[in-house]
Design a protein around this motif. Structure first.
Motif, PDB file in Angstrom:
ATOM      1  N   ALA A 195       3.754  -8.554  -5.836  1.00 54.78           N
ATOM      2  CA  ALA A 195       4.481  -7.642  -6.797  1.00 54.78           C
ATOM      3  C   ALA A 195       5.488  -8.730  -7.439  1.00 54.78           C
ATOM      4  O   ALA A 195       5.625  -8.672  -8.714  1.00 54.78           O
ATOM      5  CB  ALA A 195       5.476  -7.241  -5.935  1.00 54.78           C
TER       6      ALA A 195
ATOM      7  N   VAL B  44       4.973   2.590  -2.561  1.00 58.77           N
ATOM      8  CA  VAL B  44       3.829   3.123  -1.821  1.00 58.77           C
ATOM      9  C   VAL B  44       3.280   2.133  -0.891  1.00 58.77           C
ATOM     10  O   VAL B  44       3.082   2.431   0.348  1.00 58.77           O
ATOM     11  CB  VAL B  44       2.536   3.526  -2.748  1.00 58.77           C
ATOM     12  N   LEU B  45       3.289   1.103  -1.301  1.00 60.20           N
ATOM     13  CA  LEU B  45       2.702  -0.230  -0.554  1.00 60.20           C
ATOM     14  C   LEU B  45       3.657  -0.388   0.819  1.00 60.20           C
ATOM     15  O   LEU B  45       3.176  -0.983   1.629  1.00 60.20           O
ATOM     16  CB  LEU B  45       2.544  -1.350  -1.441  1.00 60.20           C
TER      17      LEU B  45
ATOM     18  N   LEU C 100       4.066   1.916  -7.266  1.00 61.45           N
ATOM     19  CA  LEU C 100       3.350   1.262  -6.597  1.00 61.45           C
ATOM     20  C   LEU C 100       3.757   0.440  -5.445  1.00 61.45           C
ATOM     21  O   LEU C 100       3.267   0.538  -3.921  1.00 61.45           O
ATOM     22  CB  LEU C 100       2.259   0.235  -7.294  1.00 61.45           C
ATOM     23  N   MET C 101       4.631  -0.226  -5.648  1.00 62.30           N
ATOM     24  CA  MET C 101       5.469  -1.221  -4.332  1.00 62.30           C
ATOM     25  C   MET C 101       6.060  -0.069  -3.488  1.00 62.30           C
ATOM     26  O   MET C 101       5.985  -0.476  -1.992  1.00 62.30           O
ATOM     27  CB  MET C 101       6.463  -2.027  -5.117  1.00 62.30           C
TER      28      MET C 101
ATOM     29  N   LEU D 194       5.561   2.176 -13.105  1.00 61.59           N
ATOM     30  CA  LEU D 194       4.150   2.034 -12.318  1.00 61.59           C
ATOM     31  C   LEU D 194       4.351   1.172 -11.407  1.00 61.59           C
ATOM     32  O   LEU D 194       3.947   1.297 -10.185  1.00 61.59           O
ATOM     33  CB  LEU D 194       3.038   2.084 -13.289  1.00 61.59           C
ATOM     34  N   ILE D 195       4.646   0.085 -11.522  1.00 59.00           N
ATOM     35  CA  ILE D 195       4.685  -1.200 -10.682  1.00 59.00           C
ATOM     36  C   ILE D 195       5.886  -0.977  -9.449  1.00 59.00           C
ATOM     37  O   ILE D 195       5.463  -0.869  -8.448  1.00 59.00           O
ATOM     38  CB  ILE D 195       5.158  -2.396 -11.428  1.00 59.00           C
TER      39      ILE D 195
ATOM     40  N   ARG E 298       5.321   0.512 -17.813  1.00 64.38           N
ATOM     41  CA  ARG E 298       4.553  -0.631 -16.868  1.00 64.38           C
ATOM     42  C   ARG E 298       5.565  -0.947 -15.432  1.00 64.38           C
ATOM     43  O   ARG E 298       5.071  -0.846 -14.541  1.00 64.38           O
ATOM     44  CB  ARG E 298       4.163  -1.741 -17.423  1.00 64.38           C
TER      45      ARG E 298
END
Length: 65
Positions: free
Chosen positions: A51, A18-19, A15-16, A11-12, A8
């Motif tokens: 986040a 990418v953002l 994601l951050m 993945l977080i 997890r």
């Protein structure tokens, strides 16, 4: 730490990443004001707070009775 929680966190982090990369940041880099602040500043602030909240609830999940 258990492997599910490690996945997890990974993945977080992805994601951050990418953002906060160029293509998504450039979509928020407009001459638009939101509440008196530039849209880019609002985007960065909202993503940053989200986040932190996601990481908090990953570390301390809600306990249901």
């Amino acid at each position: 730490m258990n492997p599910a929680k490690s996945i997890r966190f990974l993945l977080i982090a992805l994601l951050m990443l990418v953002l906060f990369t160029y293509p998504l940041l450039s979509t928020a880099n407009k001459r638009v004001m939101v509440g008196g602040l530039p849209l880019l500043y609002v985007y960065i602030g909202v993503v940053w707070v989200l986040a932190i909240l996601v990481l908090y609830f990953t570390v301390n999940p809600l306990k249901r009775k």
